[in-house]
Scaffold this active site. Structure first.
Site, PDB file in Angstrom:
ATOM      1  N   LYS A 171       0.854  -1.179   0.000  1.00 13.49           N
ATOM      2  CA  LYS A 171       0.000   0.000   0.000  1.00 13.49           C
ATOM      3  C   LYS A 171       0.891   1.230   0.000  1.00 13.49           C
ATOM      4  O   LYS A 171       1.826   1.322   0.797  1.00 13.49           O
ATOM      5  CB  LYS A 171      -0.907   0.001   1.228  1.00 13.49           C
ATOM      6  CG  LYS A 171      -1.842   1.208   1.296  1.00 13.49           C
ATOM      7  CD  LYS A 171      -2.843   1.055   2.437  1.00 13.49           C
ATOM      8  CE  LYS A 171      -3.797   2.236   2.486  1.00 13.49           C
ATOM      9  NZ  LYS A 171      -4.861   2.051   3.504  1.00 13.49           N
TER      10      LYS A 171
ATOM     11  N   ASP B 261      -3.299   4.956  -2.024  1.00 13.25           N
ATOM     12  CA  ASP B 261      -4.248   5.604  -1.121  1.00 13.25           C
ATOM     13  C   ASP B 261      -4.060   7.113  -1.227  1.00 13.25           C
ATOM     14  O   ASP B 261      -3.064   7.658  -0.754  1.00 13.25           O
ATOM     15  CB  ASP B 261      -4.012   5.135   0.312  1.00 13.25           C
ATOM     16  CG  ASP B 261      -5.069   5.671   1.276  1.00 13.25           C
ATOM     17  OD1 ASP B 261      -5.998   6.360   0.811  1.00 13.25           O
ATOM     18  OD2 ASP B 261      -4.971   5.394   2.482  1.00 13.25           O
TER      19      ASP B 261
ATOM     20  N   GLU C  91      -7.400   4.320  -3.605  1.00 16.33           N
ATOM     21  CA  GLU C  91      -8.441   4.673  -2.639  1.00 16.33           C
ATOM     22  C   GLU C  91      -8.762   6.159  -2.715  1.00 16.33           C
ATOM     23  O   GLU C  91      -7.856   6.986  -2.706  1.00 16.33           O
ATOM     24  CB  GLU C  91      -7.982   4.335  -1.211  1.00 16.33           C
ATOM     25  CG  GLU C  91      -7.720   2.876  -0.963  1.00 16.33           C
ATOM     26  CD  GLU C  91      -7.180   2.632   0.444  1.00 16.33           C
ATOM     27  OE1 GLU C  91      -7.538   3.415   1.364  1.00 16.33           O
ATOM     28  OE2 GLU C  91      -6.403   1.683   0.627  1.00 16.33           O
TER      29      GLU C  91
ATOM     30  N   ASP D 218     -12.978   4.497   0.968  1.00 21.60           N
ATOM     31  CA  ASP D 218     -12.480   4.381   2.326  1.00 21.60           C
ATOM     32  C   ASP D 218     -13.227   5.383   3.201  1.00 21.60           C
ATOM     33  O   ASP D 218     -14.195   5.049   3.874  1.00 21.60           O
ATOM     34  CB  ASP D 218     -10.968   4.630   2.352  1.00 21.60           C
ATOM     35  CG  ASP D 218     -10.358   4.449   3.722  1.00 21.60           C
ATOM     36  OD1 ASP D 218     -11.110   4.339   4.709  1.00 21.60           O
ATOM     37  OD2 ASP D 218      -9.126   4.435   3.836  1.00 21.60           O
TER      38      ASP D 218
ATOM     39  N   LYS E 153     -12.621  -0.006   7.749  1.00 20.38           N
ATOM     40  CA  LYS E 153     -11.970   0.248   9.034  1.00 20.38           C
ATOM     41  C   LYS E 153     -13.022   0.055  10.127  1.00 20.38           C
ATOM     42  O   LYS E 153     -13.819   0.952  10.393  1.00 20.38           O
ATOM     43  CB  LYS E 153     -11.398   1.662   9.067  1.00 20.38           C
ATOM     44  CG  LYS E 153     -10.224   1.897   8.108  1.00 20.38           C
ATOM     45  CD  LYS E 153      -9.728   3.325   8.219  1.00 20.38           C
ATOM     46  CE  LYS E 153      -8.373   3.503   7.556  1.00 20.38           C
ATOM     47  NZ  LYS E 153      -8.403   3.275   6.103  1.00 20.38           N
TER      48      LYS E 153
END
Length: 355
Positions: free
Chosen positions: A168, A198, A224, A247, A269
């Site tokens: 990531k 991300d 993301e 996200d 999450k």
């Protein structure tokens, strides 16, 4: 006690306690475009009995909130503060004491971290995570610290185990030129890697398109939250055909799953979303539409990461979770990840206890 007796005898909560922790970080960790140098949170502990059998469990409840390293309020993550969570739990514990453990699931709360923590405590007390050892698999997190040379990032990439095939990478942190250079430098060292990018809504639509047009699509699993305005994500996809993931969008209280062009994955999450039941429903809906679901940390300490690792094996067994965030922590919490120091409950401030 026979199995039939166990099924008919409720598990009763006989003791509940709440501790507070603060762990310093060796280096700032990224929270969107912000950075934190400490992690604060709570540990909720419970003892319960079922006939003559006694059980104990601890869960970390650490909403991603508070102040960053510049003393600015962290935005875009938990919608509740640690103080609000603490106040609610202190009020809740006397109500839950001597109740069946199922009362943990019935407790009404508007705070996602509390809902997740109570449902996780219920799962632990009932042994639902016991047969699932922490997964040795995780996707390494690659990011460039403030004022850090690209060569330092290159050294970390060069040090990756050859069995690692996906990482990531935090983007939308620097200039577009530096962001593009970072991606090409990583792939020059490890051309076999697949990248989960991300952006944390850090790009405008134009910047996102320009960035995506300059990196090799074949190496990108998804990006993301590419655009500052999530409504632009489909336009971004139609322009460059880079798969994207959600996200931060999931944190909205009114979020409802909707399949859109280019949507490849949901980055879940749990500390920001709510109860395990809510997570299961979201994952089932997304999977029905062919969208991947990947559990990810909210920068929890080792107690929370251990739980996420086990939970990922239950909820998303075919996906590698994004939980490679403990490196910067100076100490472990209750459960050791191998650090020299591991804080136990006796090392922490006791906030409240009932029995």
């Amino acid at each position: 006690m026979t199995t039939t007796q166990q099924q008919s005898t409720p598990l009763i909560l006989t003791q509940l306690s709440l501790h507070q922790f603060t762990i310093h970080l060796d280096k700032p960790l990224p929270v969107g475009k912000q950075r934190i140098e400490q992690r604060h949170g709570l540990i909720l502990s419970a003892q319960a009995c079922q006939g003559e059998e006694h059980y104990q469990a601890h869960v970390e409840i650490s909403p991603l909130c508070g102040l960053d390293n510049l003393n600015q309020t962290i935005t875009g993550f938990s919608q509740e503060t640690l103080e609000q969570v603490q106040q609610q739990l202190v009020a809740a514990l006397p109500e839950l004491l001597l109740q069946p453990a199922d009362a943990l699931l019935d407790y009404s709360t508007q705070f996602a971290s509390v809902a997740f923590g109570l449902s996780l405590l219920h799962a632990k007390l009932h042994g639902k995570l016991d047969g699932h050892l922490p997964s040795p698999r995780s996707v390494p997190l690659i990011y460039r610290a403030a004022d850090e040379p690209l060569t330092a990032v290159s050294e970390r990439v060069s040090g990756l185990d050859r069995n690692i095939h996906s990482v990531k990478v935090k983007v939308a942190q620097d200039t577009l030129e530096d962001e593009i250079k970072l991606i090409h430098q990583i792939l020059a060292i490890r051309p076999d890697l697949k990248l989960r990018l991300d952006a944390n809504r850090g790009f405008s639509l134009e910047q996102a398109i320009e960035f995506a047009a300059c990196v090799p699509l074949t190496n990108i699993e998804y990006i993301e939250e590419p655009c500052q305005n999530p409504a632009d994500n489909q336009t971004f996809y139609h322009a460059v055909e880079m798969p994207w993931a959600l996200d931060e969008s999931l944190n909205s209280s009114d979020y409802q799953f909707e399949l859109k062009a280019g949507l490849s994955a949901l980055i879940i999450k749990p500390m920001l979303l709510g109860s395990i039941e809510k997570l299961q429903q979201l994952i089932e809906t997304a999977n029905e539409h062919g969208v991947r679901c990947i559990l990810s940390s909210s920068l929890e300490a080792s107690l929370g990461i251990d739980a996420l690792s086990r939970l990922a094996q239950v909820l998303t067994p075919d996906e590698i979770p994004g939980i490679d965030t403990l490196t910067a922590f100076q100490q472990d919490l209750v459960i050791s990840s191998g650090k020299a120091s591991c804080l136990q409950l006796d090392d922490l401030s006791l906030i409240y206890s009932v029995k």
